[in-house]
Design a protein around this motif. Sequence first.
Motif, PDB file in Angstrom:
ATOM      1  N   VAL A 119     -15.941  67.862  -1.613  1.00 53.80           N
ATOM      2  CA  VAL A 119     -15.049  67.264  -0.618  1.00 53.80           C
ATOM      3  C   VAL A 119     -13.699  66.973  -1.253  1.00 53.80           C
ATOM      4  CG1 VAL A 119     -14.648  65.248   0.870  1.00 53.80           C
ATOM      5  CG2 VAL A 119     -16.949  66.242   0.700  1.00 53.80           C
ATOM      6  N   ILE A 120     -12.626  67.277  -0.528  1.00 58.03           N
ATOM      7  CA  ILE A 120     -11.276  66.883  -0.909  1.00 58.03           C
ATOM      8  C   ILE A 120     -10.831  65.806   0.078  1.00 58.03           C
ATOM      9  CG2 ILE A 120      -8.914  67.615  -1.328  1.00 58.03           C
ATOM     10  CD1 ILE A 120     -10.944  68.936  -3.184  1.00 58.03           C
ATOM     11  N   GLY A 121     -10.601  64.613  -0.392  1.00 65.46           N
ATOM     12  CA  GLY A 121     -10.217  63.517   0.497  1.00 65.46           C
ATOM     13  C   GLY A 121     -10.726  62.193  -0.062  1.00 65.46           C
ATOM     14  N   HIS A 122     -10.489  61.158   0.660  1.00 67.43           N
ATOM     15  CA  HIS A 122      -9.771  61.130   1.924  1.00 67.43           C
ATOM     16  C   HIS A 122      -8.269  61.038   1.644  1.00 67.43           C
ATOM     17  CE1 HIS A 122     -13.377  60.132   4.569  1.00 67.43           C
ATOM     18  NE2 HIS A 122     -13.861  60.356   3.374  1.00 67.43           N
ATOM     19  N   ALA A 123      -7.458  61.307   2.670  1.00 70.82           N
ATOM     20  CA  ALA A 123      -6.015  61.274   2.468  1.00 70.82           C
ATOM     21  C   ALA A 123      -5.511  59.863   2.198  1.00 70.82           C
ATOM     22  CB  ALA A 123      -5.304  61.857   3.698  1.00 70.82           C
ATOM     23  N   ASP A 124      -6.291  58.853   2.581  1.00 65.94           N
ATOM     24  CA  ASP A 124      -5.965  57.450   2.358  1.00 65.94           C
ATOM     25  C   ASP A 124      -6.898  56.922   1.271  1.00 65.94           C
ATOM     26  OD1 ASP A 124      -6.273  54.510   2.649  1.00 65.94           O
ATOM     27  OD2 ASP A 124      -4.869  54.749   4.308  1.00 65.94           O
ATOM     28  N   ALA A 129     -12.299  54.981  -1.033  1.00 65.06           N
ATOM     29  CA  ALA A 129     -13.121  53.957  -1.681  1.00 65.06           C
ATOM     30  C   ALA A 129     -14.272  53.521  -0.788  1.00 65.06           C
ATOM     31  CB  ALA A 129     -12.248  52.756  -2.040  1.00 65.06           C
ATOM     32  N   THR A 130     -14.048  53.538   0.524  1.00 68.61           N
ATOM     33  CA  THR A 130     -15.093  53.145   1.469  1.00 68.61           C
ATOM     34  C   THR A 130     -16.240  54.145   1.475  1.00 68.61           C
ATOM     35  OG1 THR A 130     -13.472  52.050   2.903  1.00 68.61           O
ATOM     36  CG2 THR A 130     -15.573  52.672   3.902  1.00 68.61           C
ATOM     37  N   ALA A 131     -15.920  55.419   1.347  1.00 66.33           N
ATOM     38  CA  ALA A 131     -16.926  56.469   1.518  1.00 66.33           C
ATOM     39  C   ALA A 131     -17.526  56.971   0.213  1.00 66.33           C
ATOM     40  CB  ALA A 131     -16.295  57.651   2.270  1.00 66.33           C
ATOM     41  N   VAL A 132     -16.992  56.549  -0.932  1.00 67.56           N
ATOM     42  CA  VAL A 132     -17.378  57.152  -2.204  1.00 67.56           C
ATOM     43  C   VAL A 132     -18.867  56.990  -2.505  1.00 67.56           C
ATOM     44  CG1 VAL A 132     -16.768  55.096  -3.549  1.00 67.56           C
ATOM     45  CG2 VAL A 132     -16.806  57.327  -4.652  1.00 67.56           C
ATOM     46  N   GLN A 133     -19.464  55.853  -2.116  1.00 64.99           N
ATOM     47  CA  GLN A 133     -20.877  55.645  -2.417  1.00 64.99           C
ATOM     48  C   GLN A 133     -21.768  56.627  -1.656  1.00 64.99           C
ATOM     49  OE1 GLN A 133     -22.005  51.569  -2.377  1.00 64.99           O
ATOM     50  NE2 GLN A 133     -24.100  51.949  -2.976  1.00 64.99           N
ATOM     51  N   SER A 148      -5.869  57.211  -7.666  1.00 68.56           N
ATOM     52  CA  SER A 148      -6.813  57.187  -8.767  1.00 68.56           C
ATOM     53  C   SER A 148      -8.233  57.317  -8.239  1.00 68.56           C
ATOM     54  CB  SER A 148      -6.658  55.879  -9.550  1.00 68.56           C
ATOM     55  OG  SER A 148      -6.849  54.769  -8.690  1.00 68.56           O
ATOM     56  N   ASN A 149      -9.185  57.372  -9.153  1.00 70.20           N
ATOM     57  CA  ASN A 149     -10.592  57.453  -8.779  1.00 70.20           C
ATOM     58  C   ASN A 149     -10.908  56.401  -7.725  1.00 70.20           C
ATOM     59  OD1 ASN A 149     -13.364  57.469  -8.610  1.00 70.20           O
ATOM     60  ND2 ASN A 149     -13.723  57.363 -10.804  1.00 70.20           N
ATOM     61  N   PRO A 150     -11.390  56.820  -6.538  1.00 70.33           N
ATOM     62  CA  PRO A 150     -11.630  55.847  -5.470  1.00 70.33           C
ATOM     63  C   PRO A 150     -12.804  54.917  -5.732  1.00 70.33           C
ATOM     64  CG  PRO A 150     -12.384  58.019  -4.814  1.00 70.33           C
ATOM     65  CD  PRO A 150     -11.628  58.188  -6.100  1.00 70.33           C
ATOM     66  N   ASN A 151     -13.583  55.150  -6.802  1.00 64.64           N
ATOM     67  CA  ASN A 151     -14.693  54.263  -7.112  1.00 64.64           C
ATOM     68  C   ASN A 151     -14.163  52.973  -7.729  1.00 64.64           C
ATOM     69  OD1 ASN A 151     -17.072  53.035  -7.915  1.00 64.64           O
ATOM     70  ND2 ASN A 151     -17.156  54.181  -9.826  1.00 64.64           N
ATOM     71  N   ARG A 152     -14.122  51.911  -6.921  1.00 62.54           N
ATOM     72  CA  ARG A 152     -13.617  50.635  -7.410  1.00 62.54           C
ATOM     73  C   ARG A 152     -14.746  49.646  -7.701  1.00 62.54           C
ATOM     74  NH1 ARG A 152      -9.485  50.276  -2.378  1.00 62.54           N
ATOM     75  NH2 ARG A 152      -7.972  51.772  -3.081  1.00 62.54           N
ATOM     76  N   SER A 153     -15.982  50.083  -7.505  1.00 65.64           N
ATOM     77  CA  SER A 153     -17.105  49.163  -7.630  1.00 65.64           C
ATOM     78  C   SER A 153     -17.578  49.003  -9.059  1.00 65.64           C
ATOM     79  CB  SER A 153     -18.279  49.660  -6.771  1.00 65.64           C
ATOM     80  OG  SER A 153     -18.700  50.940  -7.213  1.00 65.64           O
ATOM     81  N   PHE A 157     -19.984  55.781 -11.064  1.00 63.15           N
ATOM     82  CA  PHE A 157     -20.226  57.014 -10.324  1.00 63.15           C
ATOM     83  C   PHE A 157     -19.623  58.197 -11.080  1.00 63.15           C
ATOM     84  CE2 PHE A 157     -20.187  54.451  -6.133  1.00 63.15           C
ATOM     85  CZ  PHE A 157     -21.501  54.067  -6.364  1.00 63.15           C
ATOM     86  N   GLN A 158     -20.354  59.290 -11.136  1.00 58.48           N
ATOM     87  CA  GLN A 158     -19.935  60.458 -11.894  1.00 58.48           C
ATOM     88  C   GLN A 158     -19.320  61.561 -11.045  1.00 58.48           C
ATOM     89  OE1 GLN A 158     -19.974  60.679 -15.377  1.00 58.48           O
ATOM     90  NE2 GLN A 158     -20.276  58.500 -14.985  1.00 58.48           N
ATOM     91  N   LEU A 159     -19.512  61.503  -9.729  1.00 55.66           N
ATOM     92  CA  LEU A 159     -19.055  62.592  -8.869  1.00 55.66           C
ATOM     93  C   LEU A 159     -17.787  62.239  -8.107  1.00 55.66           C
ATOM     94  CD1 LEU A 159     -22.501  63.794  -7.468  1.00 55.66           C
ATOM     95  CD2 LEU A 159     -21.230  64.644  -9.447  1.00 55.66           C
ATOM     96  N   SER A 160     -17.118  61.185  -8.525  1.00 50.41           N
ATOM     97  CA  SER A 160     -15.902  60.728  -7.860  1.00 50.41           C
ATOM     98  C   SER A 160     -14.736  60.817  -8.826  1.00 50.41           C
ATOM     99  CB  SER A 160     -16.091  59.278  -7.381  1.00 50.41           C
ATOM    100  OG  SER A 160     -14.866  58.713  -6.986  1.00 50.41           O
ATOM    101  N   LEU A 161     -13.684  61.555  -8.420  1.00 47.15           N
ATOM    102  CA  LEU A 161     -12.491  61.694  -9.251  1.00 47.15           C
ATOM    103  C   LEU A 161     -11.241  61.545  -8.397  1.00 47.15           C
ATOM    104  CD1 LEU A 161     -14.655  64.217 -10.228  1.00 47.15           C
ATOM    105  CD2 LEU A 161     -13.095  64.049 -12.177  1.00 47.15           C
TER     106      LEU A 161
END
Length: 390
Positions: A119-124, A129-133, A148-153, A157-161
Amino acid sequence: MKNLSIWGIFILTCAVCLWQVGGSLFSGLEERNLFQSVVTERLEYAASGSGDIFVGAAGHWSADREMLEGIEFAAEAVNKNGGLLGRKLVIKPGDDQGSFDGALRVAQGFCNDSRMGFVIGHADLALSATAVQNYEFYNLLVMSPAGSNPNRSGQGFQLSLGNGLSPEQFADGAVDFVVDRGWKNVGLLYSDAEYGSRLARRFESAGDSHDVLCMTGVLPPLTSEGREELREWLRGLAIEVVVLSASPKEERWLADVCRETGNVPVILAGIAGGGAAGMAPTSSRSVPAPGGVFTLQRLGLKESATNVFAKAFQECYGRMPGERVLAGYDALMLVAQAAEQAKSLVPTDISQALRSMEKPRSVTGTVGFDDNGNAVKETLKFISVRSDGL
């Protein structure tokens, strides 16, 4: 007889409760089986070596399609060269409507499709960050062009860049830019609380050493009342320049208000200024007098890689690409390069390859990714853009 009736009611109540619990357990088991099935099928499909690879493109496309154009243009380029590992890329746009509920809906739709490669996104960034999990849970790699990496938790997570600028990267560049031009009173406005608060903390910390005062305000509603509120804030605090992190629509609106209020300059954060996307850059050292709109450009259009891409895009669309186009194009192309390097479409293999790539081909200045999945960028510079076109 009365006691029998009471016992009957008790037994019936217990039976109903057991039925409800059993139904919930069955439903949960069914959902788990569906999840395991999708993940297994995705891995098998990725390793099969045949069949189209779907690429999810998530963003508020009904409002702004520029990033989607960059994603689609990248897919066309890959397919013209024989596809990704010999397989055709098919873009599947998902319009999240710029909302958190929409982001989760789009993400779940992508996750449920076993043919979805990445997946490429989200544009926001906030929606990423909401959908990364969801993506991580369903073993689906996601590359965010928005920051930056949307994983803020902090869950590792390894699949989020992320291939965009972190708020800290932007703040460092913006402070240097402000100091270079002698501005002292800086107003900071943002709509994304997480990104904005990180931007504000870094800006205030960096600004202290340069005697720059950063005053944070809340972006007012886009109404006549909000316009007057913003004017009073600008005048009352003698704001010399505004740093803005917001949506393209909000950027355009605020630039108009600042132009009307003493031509206060505006520096656009986020994806190097979504509202300014597509505008012709002028000299990186020029300052429109008075006022102006500035954006942080990751790589100048004079650079060879970007120049080749820009010419090809202009031939296709009849205009030069803006930063959002560059961001979408680069995000897909970086994932494609990593897949080619790994010789695999398995999400974990691509993720590892992205983190180990040295000097990937990039039009936005990415020279690699750190262990946290954040892009490492080349030297950043600001450019000015036409403010009359906002």
